[in-house]
Design a protein around this motif. Structure first.
Motif, PDB file in Angstrom:
ATOM      1  N   GLN A  11      33.558  15.225  -1.558  1.00 35.20           N
ATOM      2  CA  GLN A  11      34.220  13.870  -1.748  1.00 35.20           C
ATOM      3  C   GLN A  11      34.905  13.615  -3.229  1.00 35.20           C
ATOM      4  N   GLN A  12      35.961  13.439  -2.995  1.00 37.25           N
ATOM      5  CA  GLN A  12      36.087  13.133  -4.244  1.00 37.25           C
ATOM      6  C   GLN A  12      37.939  12.567  -4.348  1.00 37.25           C
ATOM      7  N   GLU A  13      38.319  10.963  -5.258  1.00 33.99           N
ATOM      8  CA  GLU A  13      38.949  10.554  -4.714  1.00 33.99           C
ATOM      9  C   GLU A  13      40.180  10.879  -6.145  1.00 33.99           C
ATOM     10  N   THR A  14      40.827   9.969  -6.019  1.00 34.56           N
ATOM     11  CA  THR A  14      41.935   9.819  -7.315  1.00 34.56           C
ATOM     12  C   THR A  14      41.896   9.314  -8.209  1.00 34.56           C
ATOM     13  N   ILE A  15      42.751   9.862  -9.537  1.00 34.86           N
ATOM     14  CA  ILE A  15      43.256   9.517 -10.501  1.00 34.86           C
ATOM     15  C   ILE A  15      44.499   8.239  -9.797  1.00 34.86           C
ATOM     16  N   TYR A  16      45.238   8.584  -9.088  1.00 33.31           N
ATOM     17  CA  TYR A  16      46.074   7.013  -9.848  1.00 33.31           C
ATOM     18  C   TYR A  16      46.415   5.728  -8.407  1.00 33.31           C
ATOM     19  N   PRO A  17      46.437   4.589  -8.589  1.00 34.88           N
ATOM     20  CA  PRO A  17      46.631   3.557  -8.334  1.00 34.88           C
ATOM     21  C   PRO A  17      46.969   3.362  -7.015  1.00 34.88           C
ATOM     22  N   ALA A  18      46.232   4.453  -5.804  1.00 30.98           N
ATOM     23  CA  ALA A  18      46.327   4.685  -4.347  1.00 30.98           C
ATOM     24  C   ALA A  18      45.426   4.721  -4.027  1.00 30.98           C
ATOM     25  N   ASP A  19      45.000   4.550  -2.828  1.00 35.17           N
ATOM     26  CA  ASP A  19      43.981   4.523  -1.676  1.00 35.17           C
ATOM     27  C   ASP A  19      44.573   5.899  -1.340  1.00 35.17           C
ATOM     28  N   LEU A  20      43.551   6.695  -2.323  1.00 31.72           N
ATOM     29  CA  LEU A  20      43.879   8.763  -1.372  1.00 31.72           C
ATOM     30  C   LEU A  20      42.200   9.293  -1.895  1.00 31.72           C
ATOM     31  N   GLN A  21      41.857  10.114  -1.130  1.00 33.88           N
ATOM     32  CA  GLN A  21      40.403  10.411  -1.192  1.00 33.88           C
ATOM     33  C   GLN A  21      40.519  11.765  -1.036  1.00 33.88           C
ATOM     34  N   TYR A  22      39.375  13.351  -1.420  1.00 33.96           N
ATOM     35  CA  TYR A  22      39.835  14.254  -0.421  1.00 33.96           C
ATOM     36  C   TYR A  22      38.361  14.395   0.167  1.00 33.96           C
ATOM     37  N   GLN A  23      37.726  14.535   1.046  1.00 28.60           N
ATOM     38  CA  GLN A  23      36.684  14.737   1.978  1.00 28.60           C
ATOM     39  C   GLN A  23      36.523  16.061   2.553  1.00 28.60           C
ATOM     40  N   LYS A  24      35.179  16.802   2.507  1.00 33.09           N
ATOM     41  CA  LYS A  24      35.059  18.142   2.891  1.00 33.09           C
ATOM     42  C   LYS A  24      33.650  18.208   3.744  1.00 33.09           C
ATOM     43  N   ILE A  25      33.459  19.249   4.084  1.00 26.62           N
ATOM     44  CA  ILE A  25      32.354  19.064   5.552  1.00 26.62           C
ATOM     45  C   ILE A  25      32.375  20.374   5.279  1.00 26.62           C
ATOM     46  N   THR A  26      31.300  21.234   4.841  1.00 24.69           N
ATOM     47  CA  THR A  26      31.328  22.232   5.255  1.00 24.69           C
ATOM     48  C   THR A  26      29.579  23.227   6.243  1.00 24.69           C
ATOM     49  N   GLY A  27      29.881  23.983   7.318  1.00 23.33           N
ATOM     50  CA  GLY A  27      28.434  24.668   7.791  1.00 23.33           C
ATOM     51  C   GLY A  27      28.035  26.003   7.267  1.00 23.33           C
ATOM     52  N   GLY A  28      27.511  26.972   7.403  1.00 23.18           N
ATOM     53  CA  GLY A  28      27.225  27.958   7.860  1.00 23.18           C
ATOM     54  C   GLY A  28      26.350  28.503   8.135  1.00 23.18           C
ATOM     55  N   ALA A  29      26.107  29.532   8.487  1.00 24.00           N
ATOM     56  CA  ALA A  29      24.588  30.421   9.258  1.00 24.00           C
ATOM     57  C   ALA A  29      24.568  31.464   8.941  1.00 24.00           C
ATOM     58  N   HIS A  30      23.788  32.288   8.050  1.00 25.38           N
ATOM     59  CA  HIS A  30      23.478  33.686   8.040  1.00 25.38           C
ATOM     60  C   HIS A  30      22.030  34.218   8.880  1.00 25.38           C
ATOM     61  N   LEU A  31      22.532  35.397   9.866  1.00 26.96           N
ATOM     62  CA  LEU A  31      21.447  36.301  10.317  1.00 26.96           C
ATOM     63  C   LEU A  31      21.363  37.646  10.175  1.00 26.96           C
ATOM     64  N   ASP A  32      19.962  38.140   9.547  1.00 23.63           N
ATOM     65  CA  ASP A  32      19.853  39.841   9.691  1.00 23.63           C
ATOM     66  C   ASP A  32      18.223  39.989   9.842  1.00 23.63           C
ATOM     67  N   HIS A  33      19.362  41.311  11.063  1.00 24.93           N
ATOM     68  CA  HIS A  33      17.823  41.734  11.385  1.00 24.93           C
ATOM     69  C   HIS A  33      17.914  43.009  11.654  1.00 24.93           C
ATOM     70  N   ARG A  34      16.220  43.850  10.952  1.00 24.99           N
ATOM     71  CA  ARG A  34      16.530  45.255  10.716  1.00 24.99           C
ATOM     72  C   ARG A  34      15.184  45.453  11.903  1.00 24.99           C
ATOM     73  N   SER A  35      15.385  46.797  13.207  1.00 23.15           N
ATOM     74  CA  SER A  35      14.145  47.090  13.862  1.00 23.15           C
ATOM     75  C   SER A  35      12.945  47.843  12.934  1.00 23.15           C
ATOM     76  N   LYS A  36      12.246  47.221  13.956  1.00 25.98           N
ATOM     77  CA  LYS A  36      10.569  48.334  13.294  1.00 25.98           C
ATOM     78  C   LYS A  36      10.959  49.407  13.105  1.00 25.98           C
ATOM     79  N   ASP A  37      11.933  50.055  13.339  1.00 26.47           N
ATOM     80  CA  ASP A  37      12.271  51.666  12.683  1.00 26.47           C
ATOM     81  C   ASP A  37      12.913  51.624  11.902  1.00 26.47           C
ATOM     82  N   GLU A  38      13.440  51.099  11.093  1.00 27.90           N
ATOM     83  CA  GLU A  38      13.962  50.611   9.935  1.00 27.90           C
ATOM     84  C   GLU A  38      15.833  51.300  10.748  1.00 27.90           C
TER      85      GLU A  38
END
Length: 982
Positions: free
Chosen positions: A348-375
């Motif tokens: 979240q980031q607000e503004t330097i200007y005389p106004a009620d403004l802001q920037y908001q960001k929500i992120t999510g992620g997933a990473h899955l790696d798999h190798r078989s037994k014989d590679e």
């Protein structure tokens, strides 16, 4: 005698087993642990079977497990440690202790897109920054983290607004079209549309950054591919360079990491302007010089407004403090064959200007790696999702300009009830400068990027692989314009502007990789294909006359809907590509790449084009002479490359006639002319380079010289108004050249006990030139470009001083025809950077770490504001004198015309060079014995500063935005935070 197939098969099998020992074909499970010099386990060590793509990594306890044959050799590599090789033989348990390497850049693995290569073996020009350099910076866009850290890469934010798209140029401007210079973005193997998304807010100039929804703490590395050897395998998409963003994986790690930081941002500079009395003295002098009697219409600031009022408008409009908060949590784990990583973040980031403004960001992620037994089978899945909401001013208010130009004795902008003060400003015949202040804009963006990589080793050294990717970018923007934002005398209505944009794309890339070694010759071959489709939809409509302000934006509540626009475009792309990499005895390297591209943006007969490159390198320090006589020279490599890339970065359907529906029913009108003849833009790139390492690679030096020529320029060729069309898509016979030098240096200054000090330095000397444009003087670009000069130039008048007769600014009439026009603008200002770079230092002692980056730029800019003395707007303090020997003081129409000409003269040219303390980070990690009892593996406190100090002679707000003088980009930011690993 009856022939028995079974008996003969059995005998043949026994014979083969006697000739080739059975053990040579048997595979066994090899287990072990990797430790460091103090016998502490090292997680994340790469263990690879030499000559193959198979391998694994050590887990959090340094343990690993891999399937190998007795004749195989295991290679253990880890950044910061010397590599080790071990023959498997009959061993089933192999424990390794790695030793620290004073400088292991030669073993740094570089992501080249479709393949990976060690830094010492690469034939192309690839720059890289890692997570440690990215996640320390309190930024929204990952591209901003590259500023000052890479040779040949220019980043300009252009604005202080979060979510705005920065401008990036890799080795200069290749195309005459602004939109034709975007590099290719690739995230986890998936190409992303790098064109900024359209906006009707204060982001309209820069556009919305398609990377703004990324979580910087989830980025493992960013590689930038620059020369033909590195980019030609991407064909037409790599003409302007390639930016590869790799997100973090859970491989070799277990546990939970939490990071929190909070801080503030402020404007880093303030201009020295006139106070009220100085301003009024200048205004009175203007009336005296003009011989005009002041009245309430031409001298409202002298007769109507308070003569003692003193308002610092810079403080009013730009003096606020913007708060920043960032929270990031990740978890990773798995076993020897399966690894996962989950992450989530809030910013979240607000503004330097005389106004009620802001920037908001929500992120999510997933990473899955798999190798078989014989590679043999491997799977990699990456999902990145981000949502950001950007609240901005809708339309009409320019805080930046008002902060500098408003009279210091101007009346109040608001009444006591919070409404705008229309009456007092109306008495002066003016609108309130904050007209539109209650307009609001909310832009909500959803961005999904997914990739799936599947590979299988069908035989030793032969691997089949397929990459799948899907992206979905949605932007929903609502601009609300209530009545109270506007002067009630104009009888305004409640209005809204609704805009929706969607970008969807999918890509499939099947590939076949082959690797084999015959003695000293090693071969790496790749062949593949690309199928890609992009869909772009946009819809906008304006609603008018809402019943109540609370209903603005709900289109169903609008009395009328006007100016509706709906567009849908589809882009299809297909290609085949190949790579052949050869190295002999790890001394001589040859890399051949080629690609045949097909694009739906061209007509039949022009849809396909071929691109390719050759790169070569020679590590000459492997020769016996250097090893025996020049021990101080630990590494030396010559490399070079040449090839072609292309570009199809043009609007879709330019080869067809285009029509749009009329406002009334049943009608069509033409909007674009067809031209089926235009074809691919071509960029020919050449480079030679030298890389050196001294004192066991404690000192590294690299120098590159390059020349890129872009021809067959694709442009929207301007047409006369009599044709009824603005432009037509076409090729121009113009050729643009970018050439220059890049130097990179790094040193391991001190490594003694617990103290470590490293330095890195880069500098670039770019040169951009329009070397050929037949018929330029008769073309529509005659007053824009000049042969033999850069594309980014300003054509200016020659300033001749104050006219002693009139007291006005004067410029030279070059052809003495009595008319001042474009023929008299003969001064050519080069607005490209002469050189730029950065110096980065990293110091650590036990648990204390200090890192700081100094950025420097040599360039020219302009200052075209705040010296129009005599008019009712503020000026710089240096123009406080009422003397007319060095500047005009008048408000006549002739003075206004003179001022409009002088701001287009060489008088406004400024040295906009600067040295800036770009980033500073100080951290302290608590000793392990303090926190281990709490189940914490690491706890670190850190402080970060951004844009802390700037040394410059430029009179404007920010030398990083050196045109005009009133714009600024980066804010001065201070943050403090805590990171805890469990």
């Amino acid at each position: 005698m009856k022939f028995s197939y079974r008996q003969h098969l059995l005998r043949a099998t026994l014979f083969l087993l006697g000739v080739f020992p059975l053990s040579g074909f048997c595979q066994q499970i090899i287990k072990g642990q990797v430790t460091g010099p103090q016998d502490l386990p090292i997680p994340g060590v790469n263990i690879q079977i030499q000559g193959t793509q198979r391998g694994t990594t050590s887990n959090f306890d340094g343990e690993y497990q891999v399937v190998a044959s007795v004749q195989d050799t295991l290679v253990f590599t880890y950044m910061g440690y010397a590599p080790q090789t071990v023959a498997v033989g009959e061993q089933t348990q192999i424990n390794i202790q790695l030793q620290e390497n004073e400088n292991s850049l030669g073993d740094l693995v570089i992501n080249a897109g479709y393949y990976q290569v060690k830094d010492r073996e690469r034939t192309g020009n690839i720059a890289k920054i890692t997570a440690e350099e990215i996640e320390l910076q309190p930024l929204v866009s990952p591209l901003q983290a590259l500023q000052g850290r890479m040779a040949g890469v220019e980043i300009s934010s252009g604005t202080d607004t979060p979510g705005a798209a920065p401008t990036i140029r890799i080795r200069g401007q290749n195309s005459l079209r602004t939109e034709g210079n975007y590099p290719l973005y690739i995230i986890d193997g998936v190409p992303i549309n790098s064109t900024p998304v359209e906006s009707n807010t204060s982001l309209s100039f820069a556009g919305i950054d398609p990377l703004s929804t990324m979580n910087l703490s989830n980025i493992e590395s960013i590689e930038v591919l620059k020369d033909a050897d590195a980019t030609a395998i991407y064909g037409s998409r790599g003409a302007n360079g390639v930016i590869l963003i790799t997100t973090k994986k859970g491989e070799g790690q277990k546990g939970i990491q939490a990071r929190l930081y909070s801080g503030i941002s402020t404007v880093p500079n303030k201009l020295d302007l006139l106070n009220t009395q100085q301003y009024l003295n200048i205004r009175r002098q203007a009336f005296t010089n003009d011989g005009v009697e002041p009245d309430e219409f031409n001298a409202y600031d002298l007769l109507l407004w308070d003569q003692t009022q003193e308002t610092d408008w810079q403080e009013e409009f730009l003096g606020s403090t913007a708060n920043i908060t960032d929270v990031n949590i990740s978890a990773q784990g798995g076993n020897d064959r399966t690894h996962f990583r989950l992450n989530g973040a809030f910013h979240q980031q607000e503004t330097i200007y005389p106004a009620d403004l802001q920037y908001q960001k929500i992120t999510g992620g997933a990473h899955l790696d798999h190798r078989s037994k014989d590679e043999k089978f491997q799977l990699g899945l990456a999902i990145n999702y981000g949502v950001d909401q950007n609240e901005l001013l809708g339309d009409g208010v320019d805080f930046n300009t008002n902060a500098f130009t408003l009279s210091p004795n101007a009346p109040a902008l608001y009444l006591e009830d919070g409404s705008l003060n229309w009456e007092e400003w109306g008495e002066a015949g003016l609108n309130n400068p904050l007209e539109g202040i209650f307009n609001t804009s909310t832009t909500t963006t959803h961005n999904l990027i997914t990739s799936l990589n599947l590979s299988y080793e069908i035989a030793e050294g032969l691997e089949v692989k397929t990459n799948f990717g899907f992206t979905d970018f949605n932007s929903d923007e609502v601009v609300k314009m209530p009545q109270r934002s506007y002067n009630p005398a104009g009888m305004p209505l409640h209005r809204s502007l609704n805009t929706q944009s969607q970008r969807q794309s999918w890509i499939i890339e099947p590939q076949l990789n082959y690797q084999h070694q015959w003695g000293k010759l090693n071969l790496n071959a790749l062949v593949g294909s690309t199928l890609q489709e992009n869909q772009y939809d946009t819809f906008s409509v304006q609603g008018e006359n809402y019943v109540a302000e609370a209903l603005i934006g709900n289109l169903g509540a609008a009395e009328s809907l006007i100016n509706g626009v709906a567009r849908n475009t589809q882009y299809r792309y297909q290609a085949v590509f190949a790579r052949l990499g050869l190295d002999w005895d790890q001394k001589y390297y040859l890399n051949l790449t080629g690609r045949r591209d097909g694009s739906s943006r061209f007509a039949q007969g022009n849809r396909f084009a071929n691109f390719g490159a050759i790169g070569a390198a020679w590590i000459f320090t492997e020769a016996a002479f250097f090893e025996e006589n020049m021990e101080w020279l630990s590494f030396g490599k010559f490399r070079g490359s040449y090839g072609t890339t292309g570009s199809d970065q043009i609007p879709d359907y330019g080869y067809l006639d285009a029509y749009e529906a009329t406002q009334g029913p049943g009608g069509l009108y033409p909007t674009a002319l067809a031209n089926p003849q235009y074809s691919w833009e071509v960029n020919k790139k050449g480079e030679i380079a030298l890389q050196l390492g001294f004192l066991k690679d404690r000192i590294s030096l690299g120098a590159s010289a390059y020349r890129n020529r872009s021809s067959n320029q694709l442009v929207g060729y301007p047409l006369p108004a009599t044709t009824g069309f603005n432009s037509v898509q076409a090729n121009l016979a113009a050729t643009v050249e970018n050439r220059g030098w890049e130097v990179e240096f790094s040193s391991d200054n001190i490594r003694k006990g617990n103290f470590h000090w490293q330095t890195s330095f880069n500098i670039s000397f770019p040169k951009n030139e329009l070397i050929r444009y037949p018929g330029l003087e008769q073309s529509p670009y005659a007053n824009t470009y000049r042969e033999g000069h850069p594309l980014n130039i300003a054509l200016l008048y020659e300033y001749t001083g104050i006219d002693p007769e009139t007291g006005y600014y004067s410029v030279k009439d070059q052809n003495e025809d009595g008319v001042l026009n474009q023929e008299d603008q003969v001064v050519i200002q080069d607005r490209t950077r002469e050189y730029f770079g950065g110096i980065n230092n990293s110091l650590s002692y036990k648990g204390i770490s200090l890192q700081f980056l100094v950025q420097f730029v040599k360039q020219e800019g302009s200052f075209t504001s705040l010296f129009n003395s005599g008019f009712p707007e503020n000026q710089l303090q240096e123009f406080s004198s009422t003397s007319t020997t060095d500047h005009q003081i008048s408000q006549t129409p002739e003075a206004s015309l003179a001022y409009s000409r002088v701001v287009e003269s060489d008088l406004v040219i400024e040295d906009a060079s600067f040295i800036r303390l770009k980033t500073l980070n100080l951290s302290y990690s608590l000793p392990a014995d303090w926190i281990s009892a709490l189940g914490i593996s690491q706890a670190k406190f850190f402080m970060t500063g951004q844009n802390l100090w700037t040394l410059t002679d430029y009179r404007g707000m920010d030398p990083d935005t050196p045109i005009g003088g009133l714009a600024f980009s980066g804010l001065r930011t201070f943050t403090t935070g805590l990171q805890v690993n469990f």
